[in-house]
Design a protein around this motif. Structure first.
Motif, PDB file in Angstrom:
ATOM      1  N   ASP A  66      -8.073  34.098  48.714  1.00 17.00           N
ATOM      2  CA  ASP A  66      -7.765  35.454  48.256  1.00 17.00           C
ATOM      3  C   ASP A  66      -8.126  35.533  46.767  1.00 17.00           C
ATOM      4  OD1 ASP A  66      -6.792  37.943  47.804  1.00 17.00           O
ATOM      5  OD2 ASP A  66      -4.674  37.367  47.908  1.00 17.00           O
ATOM      6  N   THR A  67      -9.421  35.661  46.505  1.00 19.93           N
ATOM      7  CA  THR A  67      -9.918  35.740  45.131  1.00 19.93           C
ATOM      8  C   THR A  67     -11.147  36.640  45.097  1.00 19.93           C
ATOM      9  OG1 THR A  67     -10.498  34.421  43.194  1.00 19.93           O
ATOM     10  CG2 THR A  67     -11.464  33.708  45.274  1.00 19.93           C
ATOM     11  N   VAL A  91     -10.905  27.219  41.855  1.00 16.74           N
ATOM     12  CA  VAL A  91     -12.015  28.062  41.380  1.00 16.74           C
ATOM     13  C   VAL A  91     -12.570  27.575  40.039  1.00 16.74           C
ATOM     14  CG1 VAL A  91     -11.035  30.062  42.588  1.00 16.74           C
ATOM     15  CG2 VAL A  91     -10.555  29.755  40.156  1.00 16.74           C
ATOM     16  N   LEU A  92     -11.793  26.732  39.346  1.00 19.27           N
ATOM     17  CA  LEU A  92     -12.165  26.362  37.973  1.00 19.27           C
ATOM     18  C   LEU A  92     -13.170  25.209  37.902  1.00 19.27           C
ATOM     19  CD1 LEU A  92      -8.572  26.298  36.416  1.00 19.27           C
ATOM     20  CD2 LEU A  92     -10.220  28.184  36.359  1.00 19.27           C
ATOM     21  N   VAL A 141      -1.740  24.974  29.578  1.00 20.16           N
ATOM     22  CA  VAL A 141      -2.981  24.302  29.179  1.00 20.16           C
ATOM     23  C   VAL A 141      -3.807  25.222  28.289  1.00 20.16           C
ATOM     24  CG1 VAL A 141      -5.145  23.283  30.009  1.00 20.16           C
ATOM     25  CG2 VAL A 141      -3.025  22.815  31.224  1.00 20.16           C
ATOM     26  N   PHE A 170     -10.735  18.307  25.503  1.00 21.18           N
ATOM     27  CA  PHE A 170      -9.290  18.496  25.643  1.00 21.18           C
ATOM     28  C   PHE A 170      -8.945  18.584  27.119  1.00 21.18           C
ATOM     29  CE2 PHE A 170     -10.087  22.945  26.624  1.00 21.18           C
ATOM     30  CZ  PHE A 170     -11.243  23.205  25.905  1.00 21.18           C
ATOM     31  N   ARG A 205      -5.439  28.995  42.233  1.00 23.35           N
ATOM     32  CA  ARG A 205      -5.166  28.879  40.786  1.00 23.35           C
ATOM     33  C   ARG A 205      -5.942  27.721  40.160  1.00 23.35           C
ATOM     34  NH1 ARG A 205       0.488  27.464  40.786  1.00 23.35           N
ATOM     35  NH2 ARG A 205      -0.172  26.612  42.783  1.00 23.35           N
ATOM     36  N   GLY A 209      -1.588  26.446  34.253  1.00 24.65           N
ATOM     37  CA  GLY A 209      -2.755  27.043  33.593  1.00 24.65           C
ATOM     38  C   GLY A 209      -2.426  27.661  32.247  1.00 24.65           C
ATOM     39  N   GLN A 210      -1.317  28.367  32.188  1.00 24.01           N
ATOM     40  CA  GLN A 210      -1.012  29.063  30.927  1.00 24.01           C
ATOM     41  C   GLN A 210      -0.647  28.082  29.810  1.00 24.01           C
ATOM     42  OE1 GLN A 210       1.646  32.344  31.569  1.00 24.01           O
ATOM     43  NE2 GLN A 210       0.151  33.411  32.823  1.00 24.01           N
ATOM     44  N   ASN A 221     -13.095  27.166  29.864  1.00 21.59           N
ATOM     45  CA  ASN A 221     -12.854  28.593  30.051  1.00 21.59           C
ATOM     46  C   ASN A 221     -13.538  29.349  28.906  1.00 21.59           C
ATOM     47  OD1 ASN A 221     -11.546  31.179  29.737  1.00 21.59           O
ATOM     48  ND2 ASN A 221      -9.976  30.436  31.158  1.00 21.59           N
ATOM     49  N   ILE A 262     -11.352  30.383  26.098  1.00 26.07           N
ATOM     50  CA  ILE A 262     -10.960  29.318  25.159  1.00 26.07           C
ATOM     51  C   ILE A 262     -12.085  29.118  24.139  1.00 26.07           C
ATOM     52  CG2 ILE A 262     -10.446  26.841  24.892  1.00 26.07           C
ATOM     53  CD1 ILE A 262      -9.068  26.922  27.640  1.00 26.07           C
ATOM     54  N   ASN A 278     -15.921  23.993  35.235  1.00 24.19           N
ATOM     55  CA  ASN A 278     -15.376  22.870  34.459  1.00 24.19           C
ATOM     56  C   ASN A 278     -15.676  21.562  35.196  1.00 24.19           C
ATOM     57  OD1 ASN A 278     -13.743  20.912  33.341  1.00 24.19           O
ATOM     58  ND2 ASN A 278     -11.937  22.212  33.182  1.00 24.19           N
ATOM     59  N   THR A 282     -12.354  33.525  33.459  1.00 30.92           N
ATOM     60  CA  THR A 282     -12.861  32.192  33.103  1.00 30.92           C
ATOM     61  C   THR A 282     -14.308  32.173  32.607  1.00 30.92           C
ATOM     62  OG1 THR A 282     -13.809  31.684  35.282  1.00 30.92           O
ATOM     63  CG2 THR A 282     -11.459  31.217  34.993  1.00 30.92           C
ATOM     64  N   HIS A 297     -15.572  21.306  25.175  1.00 33.66           N
ATOM     65  CA  HIS A 297     -15.348  21.075  26.600  1.00 33.66           C
ATOM     66  C   HIS A 297     -15.357  22.434  27.294  1.00 33.66           C
ATOM     67  CE1 HIS A 297     -13.649  20.119  30.383  1.00 33.66           C
ATOM     68  NE2 HIS A 297     -12.464  20.625  30.123  1.00 33.66           N
ATOM     69  N   CYS A 307     -10.582  15.312  30.740  1.00 32.65           N
ATOM     70  CA  CYS A 307     -11.636  16.142  30.126  1.00 32.65           C
ATOM     71  C   CYS A 307     -11.961  15.717  28.702  1.00 32.65           C
ATOM     72  CB  CYS A 307     -11.227  17.599  30.157  1.00 32.65           C
ATOM     73  SG  CYS A 307     -10.945  18.173  31.827  1.00 32.65           S
TER      74      CYS A 307
HETATM   75  N1  ACO Z   1      -8.101  34.787  42.124  1.00 38.58           N
HETATM   76  C1  ACO Z   1      -7.343  35.881  42.108  1.00 38.58           C
HETATM   77  N2  ACO Z   1      -6.112  35.887  41.581  1.00 38.58           N
HETATM   78  C2  ACO Z   1      -5.652  34.752  41.033  1.00 38.58           C
HETATM   79  C3  ACO Z   1      -6.406  33.573  41.024  1.00 38.58           C
HETATM   80  C4  ACO Z   1      -7.684  33.616  41.591  1.00 38.58           C
HETATM   81  N3  ACO Z   1      -8.505  32.557  41.633  1.00 38.58           N
HETATM   82  N4  ACO Z   1      -5.698  32.605  40.420  1.00 38.58           N
HETATM   83  C5  ACO Z   1      -4.537  33.148  40.053  1.00 38.58           C
HETATM   84  N5  ACO Z   1      -4.490  34.443  40.434  1.00 38.58           N
HETATM   85  C6  ACO Z   1      -3.425  35.406  40.253  1.00 38.58           C
HETATM   86  C7  ACO Z   1      -2.084  34.739  40.090  1.00 38.58           C
HETATM   87  O1  ACO Z   1      -1.515  34.457  41.354  1.00 38.58           O
HETATM   88  C8  ACO Z   1      -1.323  35.803  39.340  1.00 38.58           C
HETATM   89  O2  ACO Z   1      -0.900  36.785  40.275  1.00 38.58           O
HETATM   90  P1  ACO Z   1       0.604  37.354  40.194  1.00 38.58           P
HETATM   91  O3  ACO Z   1       0.687  37.977  38.824  1.00 38.58           O
HETATM   92  O4  ACO Z   1       0.618  38.301  41.325  1.00 38.58           O
HETATM   93  O5  ACO Z   1       1.456  36.142  40.335  1.00 38.58           O
HETATM   94  C9  ACO Z   1      -2.381  36.438  38.456  1.00 38.58           C
HETATM   95  O6  ACO Z   1      -3.628  36.105  39.024  1.00 38.58           O
HETATM   96  C10 ACO Z   1      -2.347  35.945  37.043  1.00 38.58           C
HETATM   97  O7  ACO Z   1      -2.269  34.524  37.062  1.00 38.58           O
HETATM   98  P2  ACO Z   1      -2.204  33.679  35.739  1.00 38.58           P
HETATM   99  O8  ACO Z   1      -2.054  32.246  36.093  1.00 38.58           O
HETATM  100  O9  ACO Z   1      -1.200  34.313  34.826  1.00 38.58           O
HETATM  101  O10 ACO Z   1      -3.664  33.970  35.155  1.00 38.58           O
HETATM  102  P3  ACO Z   1      -4.226  33.600  33.760  1.00 38.58           P
HETATM  103  O11 ACO Z   1      -4.667  34.814  33.069  1.00 38.58           O
HETATM  104  O12 ACO Z   1      -3.326  32.658  33.015  1.00 38.58           O
HETATM  105  O13 ACO Z   1      -5.533  32.807  34.146  1.00 38.58           O
HETATM  106  C11 ACO Z   1      -6.331  30.560  34.238  1.00 38.58           C
HETATM  107  C12 ACO Z   1      -5.430  31.595  34.867  1.00 38.58           C
HETATM  108  C13 ACO Z   1      -7.754  31.033  34.350  1.00 38.58           C
HETATM  109  C14 ACO Z   1      -6.175  29.258  35.014  1.00 38.58           C
HETATM  110  C15 ACO Z   1      -5.950  30.368  32.753  1.00 38.58           C
HETATM  111  O14 ACO Z   1      -4.565  30.139  32.645  1.00 38.58           O
HETATM  112  C16 ACO Z   1      -6.664  29.219  32.136  1.00 38.58           C
HETATM  113  O15 ACO Z   1      -7.869  29.245  32.002  1.00 38.58           O
HETATM  114  N6  ACO Z   1      -5.939  28.179  31.730  1.00 38.58           N
HETATM  115  C17 ACO Z   1      -6.558  27.014  31.193  1.00 38.58           C
HETATM  116  C18 ACO Z   1      -6.807  26.107  32.335  1.00 38.58           C
HETATM  117  C19 ACO Z   1      -7.874  25.141  32.069  1.00 38.58           C
HETATM  118  O16 ACO Z   1      -8.839  25.412  31.393  1.00 38.58           O
HETATM  119  N7  ACO Z   1      -7.689  23.967  32.651  1.00 38.58           N
HETATM  120  C20 ACO Z   1      -8.596  22.948  32.543  1.00 38.58           C
HETATM  121  C21 ACO Z   1      -8.575  22.395  31.127  1.00 38.58           C
HETATM  122  S1  ACO Z   1      -8.232  20.781  31.113  1.00 38.58           S
HETATM  123  C22 ACO Z   1      -9.367  20.171  32.016  1.00 38.58           C
HETATM  124  O17 ACO Z   1     -10.475  20.566  31.826  1.00 38.58           O
HETATM  125  C23 ACO Z   1      -9.004  19.229  33.106  1.00 38.58           C
END
Ligand code: ACO
Length: 337
Positions: free
Chosen positions: A31-32, A158-159, A226, A318, A155, A223-224, A261, A264, A288, A41, A258, A115
């Motif tokens: 569901d995305t 997709v990354l 991080v 990071f 969540r 996610g938030q 996103n 970032i 990523n 992202t 890195h 990472c």
């Molecule tokens: N598709 C559709 N909707 C989604 C998806 C998706 N793929 N993923 C989450 N949602 C929904 C959530 O369920 C939430 O819905 P709700 O409000 O009904 O609960 C809504 O979208 C918002 O979710 P958040 O988690 O608040 O979205 P956010 O804006 O924080 O974005 C993200 C999420 C992209 C993961 C962001 O937090 C982020 O980039 N964080 C950094 C993560 C990262 O970079 N990690 C890797 C770094 S470390 C490494 O590289 C290993």
């Protein structure tokens, strides 16, 4: 051991699996949507390993390319450092890279720092060269996190994408500094933000002996948290690295972060007042790729001749640990600059 020496970054390489998975394809079972993933992202597609792909083969391809571009023979390599959190073999995948290259004089081992792994490995490699212990090191960053994501968890899955990148680092005249500054950090108190933890089950061997067993859980991420960690800490370590080298952001040719996103990347660049044109990004095509993002992007930029000999690059890795760090790099050999 000889006296301290300079460092030169003289070759790069990259390899990714052939299979492209677009955001649209993900929405066939999740569901995305392409709009959600792109806007949050910057990722449009990623390369995903099939069952026949291996981390060792992608790493070897990337390493071979870096070696050839550096103009080395395989028997001249002293050390192969493979930064990965997803080896084909938990005992280490670096020895397979050594064998595939025929780098029979090299010692080869894995280094795990998620990472941040490639950046930490690059800094580690530099210590061996600076001390005079080794002259030629291949630093590889590779991950196949597609093997470890929960493909039903929108969540996280997709990354991530899969890939490998490599850099050849060698001893240079003392006046040439390919690594001008370095900062490395760990905050183990916040390790639960991003994990791929062992999941223990127990196995009863007899009445008095119940041993631990099991496998690994899929990637779990806050996610938030991080995101906040990255946008707060990355500008700090980059600023520290610049200060160490007595330089400012204006001296930089490129910012090579890195690739986690796009937001970032933009936020860090804005805090350091670095124009968008100097920010390297290939997130759109690869997502990523964990330890591979920095060398994969570096190789693309070198191959396209955006990065040229003598260019100054600020890099930061990071991720899980939490771990993070920064390095100031000067690309190329003295005579080519
Ligand atoms: N598709 C559709 N909707 C989604 C998806 C998706 N793929 N993923 C989450 N949602 C929904 C959530 O369920 C939430 O819905 P709700 O409000 O009904 O609960 C809504 O979208 C918002 O979710 P958040 O988690 O608040 O979205 P956010 O804006 O924080 O974005 C993200 C999420 C992209 C993961 C962001 O937090 C982020 O980039 N964080 C950094 C993560 C990262 O970079 N990690 C890797 C770094 S470390 C490494 O590289 C290993």
């Amino acid at each position: 051991m000889s006296a301290a020496v300079g460092i030169a970054l003289t070759g790069s390489g990259a390899a990714t699996p052939a299979r492209v998975v677009t955001n649209g394809e993900l929405s066939l079972w999740l569901d995305t949507s392409d709009a959600w993933i792109c806007s949050r992202t910057g990722i449009a597609a990623r390369r995903i390993a099939m069952a026949e792909d291996s981390l060792e083969s992608l790493s070897s391809q990337a390493a071979r390319q870096a070696l050839e571009r550096a103009g080395w023979r395989p028997d001249q390599v002293d050390l192969i450092l493979l930064a990965t959190s997803s080896p084909d073999d938990l005992f280490g995948s670096a020895p397979a890279v050594q064998a595939a290259l025929g780098a029979d004089n090299a010692v080869a081992f894995d280094l795990t720092a998620a990472c941040s792994g490639f950046l930490f490995a690059l800094i580690t490699a530099a210590q061996y060269i600076r001390s005079g212990t080794y002259r030629r090191v291949l630093v590889v960053g590779a991950d196949l996190l597609s093997r470890w994501v929960d493909w039903q968890d929108r969540r996280t899955c997709v990354l991530f994408g899969d890939g490998a990148g490599a850099v050849a680092m060698e001893a240079a005249p003392e006046s040439w500094e390919g690594l001008l500054a370095m900062v490395m950090r760990t905050d183990g108190h916040r390790r639960s933000c991003l994990t791929m933890a062992h999941q223990a089950t127990s196995q009863v061997l007899h009445d008095q002996l119940q041993v631990g067993s099991g496998g690994f859980q899929p990637i779990a991420m806050d996610g938030q948290e991080v995101y906040k960690f990255a946008v707060q800490q990355v500008p700090l370590v980059l600023t520290q690295a610049l200060k160490q080298a007595g330089l400012t952001a204006e001296h930089l040719d490129w910012l090579l972060l890195h690739q986690a996103n796009e937001r970032i990347l933009a936020s860090v660049a804005q805090r350091l007042d670095i124009p968008a044109a100097k920010v390297l990004s290939n997130l759109k095509n690869y997502g990523n790729t964990s330890a591979a993002t920095i060398p994969l992007m570096l190789h693309e930029a070198v191959a396209a001749q955006w990065i040229r000999p003598g260019h100054l690059i600020a890099s930061s890795g990071f991720g899980a640990g939490l771990s993070w760090g920064a390095a100031l790099l000067r690309w190329g050999r003295p005579e080519a600059a």
